[in-house]
Design a protein around this motif. Structure first.
Motif, PDB file in Angstrom:
ATOM      1  N   LEU A 214      -6.874   1.400  30.934  1.00 31.59           N
ATOM      2  CA  LEU A 214      -6.679   0.076  31.570  1.00 31.59           C
ATOM      3  C   LEU A 214      -6.813  -0.157  33.083  1.00 31.59           C
ATOM      4  CD1 LEU A 214      -3.923  -1.092  28.987  1.00 31.59           C
ATOM      5  CD2 LEU A 214      -6.180  -1.621  28.729  1.00 31.59           C
ATOM      6  N   THR A 215      -7.158  -1.235  33.495  1.00 37.09           N
ATOM      7  CA  THR A 215      -7.338  -1.294  34.775  1.00 37.09           C
ATOM      8  C   THR A 215      -6.146  -1.935  35.610  1.00 37.09           C
ATOM      9  OG1 THR A 215      -9.571  -1.097  34.780  1.00 37.09           O
ATOM     10  CG2 THR A 215      -8.871  -2.124  36.649  1.00 37.09           C
ATOM     11  N   VAL A 216      -5.589  -1.568  36.769  1.00 37.15           N
ATOM     12  CA  VAL A 216      -4.468  -2.439  37.389  1.00 37.15           C
ATOM     13  C   VAL A 216      -5.354  -3.716  38.058  1.00 37.15           C
ATOM     14  CG1 VAL A 216      -3.047  -2.297  39.319  1.00 37.15           C
ATOM     15  CG2 VAL A 216      -3.273  -0.221  37.910  1.00 37.15           C
ATOM     16  N   THR A 217      -4.763  -4.734  37.617  1.00 36.73           N
ATOM     17  CA  THR A 217      -5.083  -5.846  38.369  1.00 36.73           C
ATOM     18  C   THR A 217      -4.154  -6.526  39.138  1.00 36.73           C
ATOM     19  OG1 THR A 217      -4.106  -7.176  36.437  1.00 36.73           O
ATOM     20  CG2 THR A 217      -6.481  -6.585  36.234  1.00 36.73           C
ATOM     21  N   GLU A 218      -2.926  -6.286  39.316  1.00 36.66           N
ATOM     22  CA  GLU A 218      -1.912  -6.437  40.076  1.00 36.66           C
ATOM     23  C   GLU A 218      -0.675  -5.331  40.226  1.00 36.66           C
ATOM     24  OE1 GLU A 218      -0.215 -10.154  39.255  1.00 36.66           O
ATOM     25  OE2 GLU A 218      -2.046 -11.245  38.569  1.00 36.66           O
ATOM     26  N   PHE A 219      -0.368  -5.423  41.085  1.00 38.69           N
ATOM     27  CA  PHE A 219       1.044  -4.205  41.285  1.00 38.69           C
ATOM     28  C   PHE A 219       2.064  -4.663  42.550  1.00 38.69           C
ATOM     29  CE2 PHE A 219      -1.820  -2.275  44.289  1.00 38.69           C
ATOM     30  CZ  PHE A 219      -1.006  -1.766  45.348  1.00 38.69           C
ATOM     31  N   CYS A 220       3.224  -4.329  42.300  1.00 38.78           N
ATOM     32  CA  CYS A 220       4.287  -4.442  43.354  1.00 38.78           C
ATOM     33  C   CYS A 220       5.183  -3.131  43.433  1.00 38.78           C
ATOM     34  CB  CYS A 220       5.225  -5.527  43.227  1.00 38.78           C
ATOM     35  SG  CYS A 220       6.066  -5.619  41.523  1.00 38.78           S
ATOM     36  N   LYS A 221       6.194  -3.030  43.927  1.00 38.21           N
ATOM     37  CA  LYS A 221       6.910  -2.023  44.245  1.00 38.21           C
ATOM     38  C   LYS A 221       7.178  -1.103  42.970  1.00 38.21           C
ATOM     39  CE  LYS A 221      10.963   0.007  46.526  1.00 38.21           C
ATOM     40  NZ  LYS A 221      12.294  -0.362  47.245  1.00 38.21           N
ATOM     41  N   ASP A 222       7.524  -1.736  41.944  1.00 35.18           N
ATOM     42  CA  ASP A 222       8.092  -1.145  40.614  1.00 35.18           C
ATOM     43  C   ASP A 222       7.524  -1.685  39.539  1.00 35.18           C
ATOM     44  OD1 ASP A 222       9.111  -3.772  40.534  1.00 35.18           O
ATOM     45  OD2 ASP A 222      10.726  -3.387  40.159  1.00 35.18           O
ATOM     46  N   SER A 223       6.214  -2.276  39.384  1.00 34.92           N
ATOM     47  CA  SER A 223       5.622  -2.658  38.341  1.00 34.92           C
ATOM     48  C   SER A 223       4.103  -2.905  38.435  1.00 34.92           C
ATOM     49  CB  SER A 223       6.364  -4.049  37.675  1.00 34.92           C
ATOM     50  OG  SER A 223       6.212  -4.953  38.482  1.00 34.92           O
ATOM     51  N   PHE A 224       3.134  -3.005  37.372  1.00 34.57           N
ATOM     52  CA  PHE A 224       1.943  -3.239  37.559  1.00 34.57           C
ATOM     53  C   PHE A 224       1.416  -4.114  36.383  1.00 34.57           C
ATOM     54  CE2 PHE A 224       1.935   0.550  35.186  1.00 34.57           C
ATOM     55  CZ  PHE A 224       1.263   0.533  34.148  1.00 34.57           C
ATOM     56  N   SER A 225       0.340  -4.742  36.618  1.00 31.90           N
ATOM     57  CA  SER A 225      -0.170  -5.446  35.577  1.00 31.90           C
ATOM     58  C   SER A 225      -1.639  -4.946  35.156  1.00 31.90           C
ATOM     59  CB  SER A 225      -0.432  -7.080  36.113  1.00 31.90           C
ATOM     60  OG  SER A 225       1.019  -7.497  36.067  1.00 31.90           O
ATOM     61  N   VAL A 226      -1.835  -5.271  33.982  1.00 31.38           N
ATOM     62  CA  VAL A 226      -3.250  -4.904  33.367  1.00 31.38           C
ATOM     63  C   VAL A 226      -3.892  -5.944  32.325  1.00 31.38           C
ATOM     64  CG1 VAL A 226      -2.852  -2.506  33.467  1.00 31.38           C
ATOM     65  CG2 VAL A 226      -2.268  -3.339  31.444  1.00 31.38           C
ATOM     66  N   ASP A 227      -5.245  -6.387  32.026  1.00 28.45           N
ATOM     67  CA  ASP A 227      -5.405  -7.141  31.259  1.00 28.45           C
ATOM     68  C   ASP A 227      -5.962  -6.198  29.948  1.00 28.45           C
ATOM     69  OD1 ASP A 227      -5.262  -9.539  32.588  1.00 28.45           O
ATOM     70  OD2 ASP A 227      -7.114  -8.944  33.785  1.00 28.45           O
ATOM     71  N   VAL A 228      -5.624  -6.884  28.748  1.00 23.99           N
ATOM     72  CA  VAL A 228      -5.973  -6.031  27.593  1.00 23.99           C
ATOM     73  C   VAL A 228      -7.255  -6.828  26.818  1.00 23.99           C
ATOM     74  CG1 VAL A 228      -5.416  -4.978  25.396  1.00 23.99           C
ATOM     75  CG2 VAL A 228      -3.702  -5.025  27.564  1.00 23.99           C
TER      76      VAL A 228
END
Length: 218
Positions: free
Chosen positions: A48-62
């Protein structure tokens, strides 16, 4: 590309469901160190591809295709997941070559203690089993494992304590669904053998012959 050596266990902190898609936010620590937008992360073996991230988490689209063919369809907030960053060329290849493109799902049919290890029996469809060989490699939820036994409708892997402790396998129960990725070599060999027949399926009685090897430069 990945190795199937899980780096850490993360936890799903948000699920936003679309009509045929999902946006997942996953809390993590170790893999956040050098993360960038667009990075590939294996989540339970799914690239999966990282679309957003911060210090302790990241987001992906499925996307729709991934939801239809993996265990992410039923993922919920609080669910633990195996995480691995993409392989570095200058690093050691500790597992085997993993693409993160899931071939299908399996079902845990049995779990039994075997001295210090645990043996997991996984049932799956025949189109997946044909690529699985005893002592060969298989990726289960992003974990590179060795096939210990083969049966007509299933296979077994033996999991050492370190792998059990550092992945989500130790939380799996009989009846749980797992993501499977076959070793890519068998799929390429099958495609090469059957290219002129314009088919992805191996015909009965088809095999590698001396004539075939000479024709293809071996």
């Amino acid at each position: 590309m990945f190795t199937g050596i899980v780096e850490e266990v993360g936890r799903v902190s948000q699920v936003i469901r679309g009509v045929n898609s999902q946006k997942l936010t996953i809390r993590a620590k170790k893999i956040m160190d050098d993360m960038s937008l667009g990075d590939s992360i294996a989540v339970n073996g799914i690239c999966l591809t990282v679309t957003e991230f911060c210090k302790d988490s990241f987001s992906v689209d499925v996307m729709h295709e991934t939801l239809n063919n993996t265990s992410l369809l039923g993922v919920a907030i609080g669910k633990k997941v195996n995480l691995e960053r993409a392989m570095q060329v200058n690093g050691r290849l500790g597992g085997h070559i993993v693409s993160g493109h899931i071939d299908g799902i399996g079902l845990i049919a049995d779990i039994k203690k075997d001295d210090i290890a645990f043996r997991y029996k996984i049932s799956c469809e025949r189109h997946l089993l044909k690529y699985i060989v005893r002592k060969g490699s298989i990726t289960i939820d992003g974990i590179s494992l060795t096939v210990a036994s083969l049966y007509e409708d299933s296979f077994e892997v033996s999991v050492i304590p370190h792998t059990s402790k550092n992945t989500i396998l130790n939380e799996k129960k009989i009846g749980d669904i797992v993501n499977l990725e076959n070793d890519c070599i068998g799929k390429y060999v099958e495609r090469l053998i059957n290219f002129e027949n314009n088919t992805y399926e191996v015909k009965k009685g088809c095999g590698i012959t001396e004539e075939f090897l000479l024709k293809n430069g071996f």
